[in-house]
Design a protein around this motif. Structure first.
Motif, PDB file in Angstrom:
ATOM      1  N   ASP A  52       0.824  -1.208   0.000  1.00 45.22           N
ATOM      2  CA  ASP A  52       0.000   0.000   0.000  1.00 45.22           C
ATOM      3  C   ASP A  52       0.859   1.259   0.000  1.00 45.22           C
ATOM      4  N   VAL A  53       1.969   1.188   0.731  1.00 47.26           N
ATOM      5  CA  VAL A  53       2.821   2.371   0.889  1.00 47.26           C
ATOM      6  C   VAL A  53       3.608   2.640  -0.393  1.00 47.26           C
ATOM      7  N   VAL A  80       7.443   0.812   6.826  1.00 49.13           N
ATOM      8  CA  VAL A  80       8.647   1.480   6.311  1.00 49.13           C
ATOM      9  C   VAL A  80       9.583   0.477   5.663  1.00 49.13           C
ATOM     10  N   GLY A  81       9.163  -0.805   5.619  1.00 51.17           N
ATOM     11  CA  GLY A  81       9.974  -1.834   4.997  1.00 51.17           C
ATOM     12  C   GLY A  81      10.825  -2.588   5.998  1.00 51.17           C
ATOM     13  N   ALA A  87      11.247   1.655   2.354  1.00 53.73           N
ATOM     14  CA  ALA A  87      10.285   2.379   1.515  1.00 53.73           C
ATOM     15  C   ALA A  87      10.603   3.864   1.459  1.00 53.73           C
ATOM     16  N   PHE A  88      11.784   4.223   1.908  1.00 54.79           N
ATOM     17  CA  PHE A  88      12.223   5.629   1.889  1.00 54.79           C
ATOM     18  C   PHE A  88      13.731   5.650   1.680  1.00 54.79           C
ATOM     19  N   PRO A  89      14.274   6.766   1.217  1.00 55.25           N
ATOM     20  CA  PRO A  89      15.731   6.863   1.067  1.00 55.25           C
ATOM     21  C   PRO A  89      16.378   6.951   2.446  1.00 55.25           C
ATOM     22  N   TRP A  90      17.060   5.896   2.849  1.00 51.69           N
ATOM     23  CA  TRP A  90      17.690   5.839   4.167  1.00 51.69           C
ATOM     24  C   TRP A  90      19.073   6.463   4.044  1.00 51.69           C
ATOM     25  N   SER A  91      19.266   7.613   4.649  1.00 52.23           N
ATOM     26  CA  SER A  91      20.500   8.372   4.511  1.00 52.23           C
ATOM     27  C   SER A  91      21.721   7.525   4.881  1.00 52.23           C
ATOM     28  N   GLY A  92      22.668   7.475   3.965  1.00 53.93           N
ATOM     29  CA  GLY A  92      23.895   6.737   4.216  1.00 53.93           C
ATOM     30  C   GLY A  92      23.780   5.244   4.051  1.00 53.93           C
ATOM     31  N   VAL A 127       0.389   8.236  14.173  1.00 53.54           N
ATOM     32  CA  VAL A 127       1.118   7.624  13.058  1.00 53.54           C
ATOM     33  C   VAL A 127       2.092   6.593  13.628  1.00 53.54           C
ATOM     34  N   ILE A 128       1.885   5.344  13.256  1.00 51.14           N
ATOM     35  CA  ILE A 128       2.724   4.248  13.724  1.00 51.14           C
ATOM     36  C   ILE A 128       3.549   3.762  12.532  1.00 51.14           C
ATOM     37  N   LEU A 129       4.848   3.831  12.635  1.00 50.99           N
ATOM     38  CA  LEU A 129       5.718   3.368  11.555  1.00 50.99           C
ATOM     39  C   LEU A 129       6.210   1.957  11.875  1.00 50.99           C
ATOM     40  N   THR A 130       5.860   1.030  10.989  1.00 48.31           N
ATOM     41  CA  THR A 130       6.111  -0.381  11.275  1.00 48.31           C
ATOM     42  C   THR A 130       7.310  -0.911  10.502  1.00 48.31           C
ATOM     43  N   ILE A 131       8.216  -1.547  11.239  1.00 46.55           N
ATOM     44  CA  ILE A 131       9.398  -2.192  10.656  1.00 46.55           C
ATOM     45  C   ILE A 131       9.174  -3.699  10.600  1.00 46.55           C
TER      46      ILE A 131
END
Length: 377
Positions: A52-53, A80-81, A87-92, A127-131
């Motif tokens: 969905d994301v 968030v994957g 699901a986002f650009p993880w810095s570094g 907002v709950i961000l799930t790993i």
């Protein structure tokens, strides 16, 4: 959702008086709900999976926002994957980003929060961000991270206990939790698929078992094989799980972000837990803020506790810190609208004050209408 810090949580757990209060609250809730057509859980969450994301059709989020408004959801869980597939650009950490993010450069998590974090009415949702703690390409890159079964075969998805408790898998997990807590400042970070099952018997896990329990060998059955049902294995797994969760909590605390976790539901008694998977509920509640107990009614065994009984037992145990997660999966694909309605009704009859439904991708028009009638006022 109520605000509560770790110190207060420990105090709650250690106070017998509070337990009595929770029981009173639970019973009061059950009484109030019986026959009350307006009763609904105070916390009402819809879970969005990776599918969905990470959806490149931008109208998908518009549709979901309208759905969440229609059912009056107070919270949304956004995947968030994984530590090796974000699901986002993880810095570094460019090697950890998903193919979709690498190809498009989009921040699907940020876009989802922007679209769904606030209702049309202006109400701010939790907002709950799930790993997702399972691994994929990380195990290909470093096979030593994988858990192994009693035959010595490596898992294709589960990290070993030792790599999560003491090694790189655990460090990566805490690092990702800190990254999303710092970047997005959600209400909470949630961990899913963090459980131990068949793949906890590699040599390094054996060393960890011996160091934890003081034993010199695995518990053995009459045939000489490892007795996986032995309580010593359950205790070891649960203590290891508590260590892992404690480190993740320490990673998100500096950002005033809470930690939550999905756990398996009891097999038989609604008052039990799943220490065999490392899910000792009471031990975990000392380390984090809320547990989401999987109530996947379409996959339950015949002996599984009924939804109403489970909701009563969970509320009696820790009130709103125990949330019921109603899953839509079934052996045939998806549970019917009628089965979904029954589960929602039973959760309320059991006094559940926190309920989530998962995943949004399996919800058809009928499911959304059932949810609207159950939650919207």
């Amino acid at each position: 959702m109520k605000a509560f810090g770790p110190t207060l949580l420990v105090a709650r757990l250690s106070a017998a008086l509070v337990g009595s209060v929770l029981l009173g609250v639970a019973l009061t809730g059950i009484t109030a709900c019986a026959g009350d057509p307006q009763a609904r859980p105070e916390d009402r969450m819809v879970n969005l999976g990776f599918e969905d994301v990470v959806n490149e059709d931008r109208s998908h989020l518009v549709d979901l926002a309208e759905r969440l408004d229609a059912v009056d959801a107070t919270a949304v869980s956004i995947s968030v994957g994984r530590t090796d597939w974000t699901a986002f650009p993880w810095s570094g950490q460019t090697n950890a980003t998903s193919y979709e993010v690498s190809r498009t450069g989009r921040d699907f998590v940020g876009e989802s929060i922007s679209a769904l974090g606030v209702a049309k009415s202006g109400m701010e949702r939790d907002v709950i961000l799930t790993i997702d703690v399972l691994l994929d390409r990380a195990l290909s890159d470093d096979p030593s991270l994988a858990g192994r079964n009693t035959a010595g075969e490596p898992s294709k998805a589960f990290a070993s206990v030792s790599s999560l408790r003491h090694g790189r898998a655990g460090v990566r997990l805490a690092s990702l939790a800190a990254a999303v807590a710092k970047k997005y400042r959600p209400t909470a970070v949630n961990l899913t698929e963090l459980m131990f099952d068949d793949f906890t018997f590699g040599s390094e896990d054996f060393d960890d078992f011996k160091a934890t329990t003081g034993e010199n060998d695995w518990p053995r059955n009459h045939e000489g094989g490892i007795d996986q049902s032995d309580a010593r294995i359950s205790t070891w797994r649960s203590e290891a799980m508590a260590d892992i969760v404690r480190k993740v909590r320490a990673a998100v605390e500096p950002y005033s972000v809470r930690l939550e976790m999905d756990v398996r539901s009891p097999r038989d008694s609604p008052s039990a837990d799943r220490a065999d998977s490392g899910h000792d509920y009471d031990l975990l509640l000392k380390q984090l803020d809320r547990l989401h107990v999987w109530e996947y009614v379409g996959l339950n065994a015949e002996r599984s506790p009924q939804t109403k009984d489970l909701a009563e037992a969970l509320t009696r145990r820790a009130g709103s810190r125990m949330s019921l997660s109603i899953g839509l999966w079934s052996d045939d694909g998806t549970i019917s609208d009628e089965r979904f309605k029954t589960a929602l009704d039973d959760a309320v009859r059991g006094g559940a004050t926190s309920v989530s439904v998962t995943p949004a991708s399996l919800m058809g028009a009928g499911h959304w209408e059932v949810l609207r009638k159950a939650w919207a006022r």
